[in-house]
Design a protein around this motif. Structure first.
Motif, PDB file in Angstrom:
ATOM      1  N   VAL A  85     -10.578  84.647  23.804  1.00  0.00           N
ATOM      2  CA  VAL A  85     -10.080  83.415  23.191  1.00  0.00           C
ATOM      3  C   VAL A  85      -8.856  83.766  22.359  1.00  0.00           C
ATOM      4  O   VAL A  85      -8.913  84.655  21.500  1.00  0.00           O
ATOM      5  CB  VAL A  85     -11.156  82.748  22.306  1.00  0.00           C
ATOM      6  N   VAL A  86      -7.762  83.086  22.630  1.00  0.00           N
ATOM      7  CA  VAL A  86      -6.499  83.357  21.929  1.00  0.00           C
ATOM      8  C   VAL A  86      -6.071  82.108  21.177  1.00  0.00           C
ATOM      9  O   VAL A  86      -6.055  81.003  21.736  1.00  0.00           O
ATOM     10  CB  VAL A  86      -5.395  83.770  22.920  1.00  0.00           C
ATOM     11  N   GLY A  87      -5.704  82.286  19.909  1.00  0.00           N
ATOM     12  CA  GLY A  87      -5.248  81.129  19.137  1.00  0.00           C
ATOM     13  C   GLY A  87      -5.375  81.313  17.649  1.00  0.00           C
ATOM     14  O   GLY A  87      -5.220  82.421  17.132  1.00  0.00           O
ATOM     15  N   GLN A  88      -5.698  80.226  16.982  1.00  0.00           N
ATOM     16  CA  GLN A  88      -5.625  80.200  15.533  1.00  0.00           C
ATOM     17  C   GLN A  88      -6.950  80.530  14.854  1.00  0.00           C
ATOM     18  O   GLN A  88      -8.018  80.112  15.292  1.00  0.00           O
ATOM     19  CB  GLN A  88      -5.148  78.831  15.052  1.00  0.00           C
ATOM     20  N   TRP A  89      -6.836  81.281  13.769  1.00  0.00           N
ATOM     21  CA  TRP A  89      -7.906  81.457  12.799  1.00  0.00           C
ATOM     22  C   TRP A  89      -7.444  80.782  11.509  1.00  0.00           C
ATOM     23  O   TRP A  89      -6.304  80.982  11.077  1.00  0.00           O
ATOM     24  CB  TRP A  89      -8.195  82.929  12.530  1.00  0.00           C
ATOM     25  N   MET A  90      -8.321  79.983  10.901  1.00  0.00           N
ATOM     26  CA  MET A  90      -7.961  79.269   9.671  1.00  0.00           C
ATOM     27  C   MET A  90      -9.128  79.289   8.695  1.00  0.00           C
ATOM     28  O   MET A  90     -10.281  79.504   9.073  1.00  0.00           O
ATOM     29  CB  MET A  90      -7.628  77.791   9.961  1.00  0.00           C
TER      30      MET A  90
END
Length: 308
Positions: free
Chosen positions: A8-13
């Motif tokens: 899974v590639v993308g944002q951590w917030m």
């Protein structure tokens, strides 16, 4: 069939969630229940996949700060393998989430370190034949991380991986433009969108079905049919009306939503992806995959927060 591993590639917030008892009173105080929780579309999906026992790697970027270190520890404790680059300058991403009495959320994000995600942050060894890449659309919609998202899709295709993209948010999508976004995701195996995102991408009017199930599904099916020119399977999430999918081979399925009292819709689509994709990847059929996605989304909206 052996179990599929997910990348899974993308944002951590970090989500700062304010549950409002009524309308926001501008210019003065509005008392609310406030909680600080893990968030970010990609991180949420990865957390739910791992929670369900799916081997999962999250590729993202965090700040060199307390929030980033705590976020990494939380995900690892939940079974996620973390391939997180550390940004030496930008802070970890943060999102203010305002949740109304009806459970609908409004987000005010600061991408922070997520904007610095680069192709060089993608570990080569996570891209392997037989695995599945799931890319959060936010990665493409944020200017700074777009090349990383495109590189992830390229790596996956070259290695013979299956791919999926969740559109993520209609506002940034409108800013970027439907045609541009479709050019970025052409050829993905699965494209996931809510009904507003699907209509925008398909060049169709925004849905105005006034709660009518038949018209909601008809609008979703029309959008999905257009989007199969871009993706092998187009999935449209309809909230209380369930979900619908159509594939380029002409197959179509829909599944009813599970009845639930909605508390907070934050992360519902992220959980849906974590429910849908394993069933889809295992070849269990569109109807079963939609049912799994609906069940996962219903679990999330029944309480505050987007993570397990």
């Amino acid at each position: 069939m052996s179990e599929v591993e997910f990348v899974v590639v993308g944002q951590w917030m970090t989500d700062v969630v304010a549950a409002l008892p009524g309308p926001l009173r501008e210019g003065t105080d509005t008392a609310a229940h406030v909680a600080v929780m893990g968030g970010g579309a990609a991180a949420n999906t990865a957390a739910w996949l791992a929670h369900d026992g799916r081997p999962t790697t999250l590729v993202a970027r965090i700040g060199d700060d307390m929030l980033g270190r705590a976020g990494r520890a939380e995900l690892e404790a939940g079974g996620v393998h973390c391939a997180l680059a550390v940004d030496p300058l930008r802070p970890s991403g943060t999102c203010i989430v305002l949740v109304g009495p009806d459970g609908e959320r409004t987000m005010v994000p600061d991408a922070g370190a997520n904007e610095g995600l680069r192709p060089g942050d993608l570990p080569d060894d996570v891209f392997q034949r037989g695995r599945h890449l799931h890319l959060s659309g936010y990665t493409l919609l944020v200017d700074g991380s777009r090349m990383a998202g495109l590189a992830a899709l390229d790596h996956a295709r070259l290695r013979g991986m299956t791919t999926s993209v969740d559109v993520a948010s209609v506002g940034p999508l409108a800013d970027a433009g439907a045609a541009r976004f479709l050019s970025w995701v052409t050829g993905v195996d699965v494209l996931l969108a809510n009904e507003s995102e699907a209509a925008l991408l398909a060049g169709l009017p925004q849905p105005r079905h006034d709660g009518d199930l038949d018209s909601a599904r008809a609008a979703a099916d029309a959008a999905a049919a257009v989007l199969t020119a871009t993706a092998g399977t187009a999935v449209v999430k309809l909230g209380p009306h369930g979900s619908l999918a159509r594939s380029a081979d002409g197959s179509m399925a829909w599944a009813d939503a599970e009845a639930v009292d909605v508390v907070d819709t934050t992360g519902a689509g992220d959980a849906f992806a974590a429910g849908f994709l394993p069933a889809w990847a295992a070849g269990e059929g569109l109807a079963t995959a939609l049912e799994r996605g609906n069940r996962a989304g219903a679990h999330v909206v029944a309480r505050v927060g987007a993570r397990p």
